[in-house]
Design a protein around this motif. Structure first.
Motif, short mmCIF file in Angstrom:
data_model
loop_
_atom_site.label_atom_id
_atom_site.label_comp_id
_atom_site.label_asym_id
_atom_site.label_seq_id
_atom_site.Cartn_x
_atom_site.Cartn_y
_atom_site.Cartn_z
N PRO A 1 0.83 -1.22 0.00
CA PRO A 1 0.00 0.00 0.00
C PRO A 1 0.86 1.26 0.00
O PRO A 1 2.01 1.26 0.44
N ALA A 2 0.29 2.33 -0.53
CA ALA A 2 0.97 3.63 -0.58
C ALA A 2 0.09 4.68 0.09
O ALA A 2 -1.14 4.61 0.02
N ALA A 3 0.74 5.65 0.70
CA ALA A 3 0.01 6.70 1.42
C ALA A 3 -0.11 7.98 0.61
O ALA A 3 -0.81 8.91 1.02
N THR A 4 0.55 8.05 -0.53
CA THR A 4 0.53 9.28 -1.33
C THR A 4 -0.47 9.18 -2.48
O THR A 4 -1.04 8.12 -2.74
N GLU A 5 -0.65 10.29 -3.17
CA GLU A 5 -1.57 10.32 -4.30
C GLU A 5 -0.98 9.54 -5.48
O GLU A 5 0.24 9.41 -5.62
N PRO A 6 -1.86 9.00 -6.35
CA PRO A 6 -1.35 8.28 -7.53
C PRO A 6 -0.46 9.16 -8.40
O PRO A 6 -0.73 10.35 -8.57
N THR A 7 0.59 8.56 -8.92
CA THR A 7 1.50 9.27 -9.81
C THR A 7 1.31 8.86 -11.26
O THR A 7 1.73 9.58 -12.17
N ARG A 8 0.69 7.70 -11.49
CA ARG A 8 0.42 7.22 -12.84
C ARG A 8 -0.91 6.50 -12.86
O ARG A 8 -1.47 6.17 -11.81
N ASN A 9 -1.39 6.23 -14.10
CA ASN A 9 -2.65 5.50 -14.24
C ASN A 9 -2.46 4.35 -15.23
O ASN A 9 -1.33 4.03 -15.62
N ALA A 10 -3.55 3.76 -15.68
CA ALA A 10 -3.46 2.58 -16.54
C ALA A 10 -2.86 2.89 -17.91
O ALA A 10 -2.37 1.98 -18.59
N VAL A 11 -2.90 4.15 -18.32
CA VAL A 11 -2.31 4.54 -19.61
C VAL A 11 -0.86 4.98 -19.43
O VAL A 11 0.03 4.55 -20.17
N THR A 12 -0.61 5.84 -18.46
CA THR A 12 0.75 6.38 -18.28
C THR A 12 1.70 5.37 -17.66
O THR A 12 2.90 5.63 -17.59
N TYR A 13 1.19 4.23 -17.22
CA TYR A 13 2.06 3.14 -16.76
C TYR A 13 3.01 2.72 -17.88
O TYR A 13 4.18 2.42 -17.64
N TRP A 14 2.49 2.71 -19.11
CA TRP A 14 3.23 2.16 -20.24
C TRP A 14 4.18 3.18 -20.84
O TRP A 14 3.86 4.35 -20.98
N GLU A 15 5.37 2.71 -21.21
CA GLU A 15 6.34 3.52 -21.91
C GLU A 15 6.55 2.91 -23.29
O GLU A 15 6.67 1.68 -23.43
N VAL A 16 6.57 3.74 -24.31
CA VAL A 16 6.75 3.27 -25.68
C VAL A 16 8.22 3.33 -26.04
O VAL A 16 8.84 4.41 -26.00
N ALA A 17 8.79 2.17 -26.38
CA ALA A 17 10.21 2.08 -26.71
C ALA A 17 10.44 2.36 -28.19
O ALA A 17 9.51 2.31 -29.01
N ASP A 18 11.68 2.63 -28.53
CA ASP A 18 12.03 2.92 -29.92
C ASP A 18 12.19 1.66 -30.76
O ASP A 18 12.08 1.70 -31.99
N ALA A 19 12.47 0.53 -30.10
CA ALA A 19 12.74 -0.72 -30.83
C ALA A 19 12.27 -1.90 -30.01
O ALA A 19 12.18 -1.83 -28.78
N PRO A 20 11.94 -3.01 -30.67
CA PRO A 20 11.53 -4.21 -29.94
C PRO A 20 12.66 -4.74 -29.08
O PRO A 20 13.84 -4.46 -29.34
N PRO A 21 12.34 -5.52 -28.04
CA PRO A 21 13.39 -6.11 -27.20
C PRO A 21 14.25 -7.07 -28.01
O PRO A 21 13.77 -7.73 -28.94
N THR A 22 15.52 -7.15 -27.66
CA THR A 22 16.45 -8.01 -28.38
C THR A 22 16.65 -9.36 -27.70
O THR A 22 17.29 -10.25 -28.26
N GLY A 23 16.12 -9.50 -26.49
CA GLY A 23 16.33 -10.72 -25.73
C GLY A 23 17.58 -10.67 -24.87
O GLY A 23 17.88 -11.62 -24.15
N GLU A 24 18.32 -9.55 -24.95
CA GLU A 24 19.55 -9.43 -24.18
C GLU A 24 19.31 -8.85 -22.80
O GLU A 24 20.24 -8.80 -21.99
N ASP A 25 18.09 -8.39 -22.53
CA ASP A 25 17.78 -7.89 -21.19
C ASP A 25 18.01 -9.01 -20.17
O ASP A 25 17.59 -10.15 -20.40
#
Length: 218
Positions: free
Chosen positions: A55-79
């Motif tokens: 649980p968190a005591a502060t106000e939400p910082t993100r929502n269901a849309v801003t959770y996601w980040e759009v990358a410039d390229a697909p994953p390479t599998g090296e992560d």
């Protein structure tokens, strides 16, 4: 909350219905077999449990849309985590062990989600969400991975219609542009995230929006 329950339950059922031979088939995630994807779902289930118990005591910082980040390229599998997932999946050895573990932790995650208050604030990735927004994230996640799971299983059932529709809404909000009305929800998700190449007519319908695809989200 209901969309999460439907989507998550359907995904667990889809895994439970797999034959042993299916675990060695390719999935819709580039470079991953079905067994690797199922192992990733175990980690997803653990993340749901951990987050709902943080649980968190502060106000939400993100929502269901801003959770996601759009990358410039697909994953390479090296992560490192991606590589760990493949090694961990292989370590299970027998498909039934993966099935058992996902059913165990996945069912617990589903129960925990059903008990959580929608407006409760929880924390993950150093961000704060309401439970309702956090579980909406997993409507998109579980729907996409359900499609990945059955990518090479033509007789398998699609994700629930409600989950497909909600996942499309979220992907549209992430993109900031609507997909053509002629696209089914499934096709919008597959084409929008690069899981399927559009046909010539589909590409024409996308117009300039097509140049921004695929949306590599994570």
């Amino acid at each position: 909350m209901d969309d999460f329950s439907r989507s998550w339950t359907a995904l667990l059922a889809a895994v439970a219905g797999l034959d042993d031979a299916d675990f060695a088939r390719p999935s819709g995630c580039t470079g991953w077999l079905v067994r690797d994807l199922v192992c990733h779902l175990v980690i997803d289930a653990q993340d749901i449990l951990i987050t709902l118990a943080t649980p968190a005591a502060t106000e939400p910082t993100r929502n269901a849309v801003t959770y996601w980040e759009v990358a410039d390229a697909p994953p390479t599998g090296e992560d490192p985590l991606d590589a760990l997932t493949v090694r961990l999946a292989a370590a299970y050895g027998e498909p039934w062990l993966l099935k058992f573990h996902l059913d165990d932790v996945g069912s617990a995650a589903g129960r925990a989600a059903g008990l959580a208050a929608p407006d409760l604030r929880v924390s993950t990735r150093d961000e704060v969400y309401t439970v309702a927004d956090y579980l909406s994230v997993y409507v998109l996640e579980s729907t996409l991975h359900h499609l990945d799971l059955i990518a090479h299983l033509p007789d398998a059932a699609d994700p629930p219609a409600e989950g497909l529709a909600r996942a499309r809404e979220l992907l549209t909000a992430i993109a900031g542009t609507a997909f053509p009305a002629s696209f089914s929800d499934k096709d919008a998700l597959l084409i929008g995230t690069g899981r399927r190449t559009p046909t010539e007519s589909e590409a024409a319908g996308l117009g300039g929006f097509g140049g921004r695809l695929p949306l590599v989200i994570g």
